[in-house]
Design an enzyme around this catalytic site. Structure first.
Site, mmCIF file in Angstrom:
data_model
loop_
_atom_site.group_PDB
_atom_site.id
_atom_site.type_symbol
_atom_site.label_atom_id
_atom_site.label_comp_id
_atom_site.label_asym_id
_atom_site.label_seq_id
_atom_site.Cartn_x
_atom_site.Cartn_y
_atom_site.Cartn_z
ATOM 1 N N LYS A 199 70.139 38.990 -2.976
ATOM 2 C CA LYS A 199 71.392 38.399 -3.472
ATOM 3 C C LYS A 199 71.916 38.127 -2.034
ATOM 4 C CE LYS A 199 75.616 39.726 -5.823
ATOM 5 N NZ LYS A 199 76.112 40.501 -6.652
ATOM 6 N N LYS A 252 69.633 34.936 -5.960
ATOM 7 C CA LYS A 252 71.138 34.540 -6.202
ATOM 8 C C LYS A 252 71.846 34.304 -4.994
ATOM 9 C CE LYS A 252 75.310 36.305 -8.029
ATOM 10 N NZ LYS A 252 75.877 37.588 -8.313
HETATM 11 C C1 PBG Z 1 78.829 41.547 -9.335
HETATM 12 C C2 PBG Z 1 78.438 40.207 -9.606
HETATM 13 C C3 PBG Z 1 78.902 39.075 -8.805
HETATM 14 C C4 PBG Z 1 78.123 38.029 -9.579
HETATM 15 C C5 PBG Z 1 77.196 38.564 -10.495
HETATM 16 N N1 PBG Z 1 77.497 40.067 -10.509
HETATM 17 C C6 PBG Z 1 79.876 38.677 -8.015
HETATM 18 C C7 PBG Z 1 79.739 39.028 -6.734
HETATM 19 O O1 PBG Z 1 78.811 39.774 -6.125
HETATM 20 O O2 PBG Z 1 80.987 39.076 -5.922
HETATM 21 C C8 PBG Z 1 78.260 36.383 -9.227
HETATM 22 C C9 PBG Z 1 78.109 35.563 -10.311
HETATM 23 C C10 PBG Z 1 78.829 34.251 -9.992
HETATM 24 O O3 PBG Z 1 79.135 33.747 -9.013
HETATM 25 O O4 PBG Z 1 78.593 33.368 -11.208
HETATM 26 N N2 PBG Z 1 78.263 42.150 -8.208
HETATM 27 ZN ZN ZN Z 2 79.514 44.085 -7.411
#
Ligand code: PBG
Ligand code: ZN
Length: 328
Positions: A199, A252
């Site tokens: 991520k 992601k």
């Molecule tokens: C929580 C989380 C996030 C997303 C999914 N789970 C936000 C982040 O890490 O700031 C992002 C999903 C999206 O942008 O659609 N950690």
């Molecule tokens: Zn988070």
């Protein structure tokens, strides 16, 4: 041109000459079974709150969520990933581990009302903490090892409320192993972990943070999420999560990271998921609203590209719309 030049031409167009040939030779396909739909659930009452930056996406209260689930089921989608917006946030994200927390209530209600739905939960603290970071803080920094304990409790609490699969998203070191241990200790050996293994610290999450009200109140997430410049580090993150017992690896965001999806697919044997994130959705919606692109065509092409890159599973805000296209 002299005859011998024509003799040398290879003719791949032969196999593209009509739809019947193209259908026969298509390498990647998108199906409704590939898709997971994210749903935002708020602890407020009587709420269907539009997320301005994500047209078509709402925060739903439990007393009105039926409207959304009916549309989901009608489209053919059978899998949701749930995000909760609690009534109250605090420094340690207490709602996340509360039996009466928003996600726990949602799991119990949806499991009872719609047993055919697979329910997945995001296991992370940022939606529940008043500072908006993905863990507990020590001196304004996320304390990795203390956070693991909270993630364990959150995962167990979701499992007790009936979750089908957990998806830890906080990029804490050791999170998959800690959650696997905790689930197994509580006899939840059958609950799989879909790890947000790779991520990135991405600007594409902007609209999600409006939707989940989870923007960090200070600083950013670059000390725990990955540097968008890095590719080999993705392999290391994936390897660690495999060692710790992940069942599915997620990459992601998706569209700007297709090379990473492909890399992970080729270098591991676990199923690969990708998250087509909020900013990717909003860009297509915005351009389509302006009439600058054909939104439906760009949506389907983008999702297909994720499949072609190697994604087995796509989490996407387009899930309902795409599924409605795929069934006709
Ligand atoms: C929580 C989380 C996030 C997303 C999914 N789970 C936000 C982040 O890490 O700031 C992002 C999903 C999206 O942008 O659609 N950690
Ligand atoms: Zn988070």
């Amino acid at each position: 041109m002299p005859k011998d030049i024509y003799d040398l031409i290879q003719r791949p167009r032969r196999l593209r000459q009509d739809a019947n040939f193209r259908d026969l030779l298509r390498e990647a396909t998108l199906t409704t079974n590939d898709l997971i739909y994210p749903v935002f659930v708020t602890a407020q009452q009587n709420t269907k709150r539009a997320i301005e930056t994500m047209p078509g996406i709402y925060q739903w209260s439990l007393d009105r969520i039926q409207e959304e689930i009916d549309q989901v089921l009608d489209s053919g989608i059978r899998r949701l990933i749930l995000f909760g917006i609690p009534a109250e946030k605090d420094a340690v994200g207490s709602d996340a581990i509360n039996e009466e927390g928003i996600i726990q209530q949602t799991l119990r209600k949806l499991k009872a009302d719609y047993p055919e739905l697979m329910l997945i939960t995001d296991v992370c603290m940022c939606e529940y903490t008043d500072h908006g970071h993905c863990g507990v803080l020590a001196d304004q920094e996320v304390d990795n090892d203390q956070t693991l304990n909270y993630l364990q409790r959150q995962a167990i609490s979701h499992a007790e409320a009936g979750v089908d699969m957990v998806a830890p998203s906080g990029m804490m070191d050791g999170m998959v192993g800690a959650i696997r241990d905790a689930l197994d200790d509580h006899n939840f050996t059958q609950v799989p972990i879909m790890s947000y293994a790779v991520k990135y610290a991405s600007a594409y999450y902007g609209p999600f943070r409006d939707a989940a009200e989870s923007a960090p109140q200070f600083g950013n997430r670059r000390a725990y999420q990955m540097d968008p410049a890095n590719r080999r580090e993705a392999l290391r993150e994936a390897e660690l999560d495999i060692d710790e017992g992940a069942d599915i690896l997620m990459v992601k965001p998706a569209l700007a990271y297709l090379d990473i999806i492909s890399l992970i697919k080729d270098s591991t044997s676990l199923p690969v998921a990708c998250y087509n994130v909020s900013g990717e959705y909003s860009m297509i919606k915005a351009a389509a609203e302006k009439g600058w692109i054909n939104g439906d065509a760009v949506m389907l092409e983008s999702l297909l590209a994720m499949k072609r890159a190697g994604a087995d599973i796509i989490i996407t805000y387009f899930a309902k719309e795409a599924a409605n296209f795929l069934k006709v």
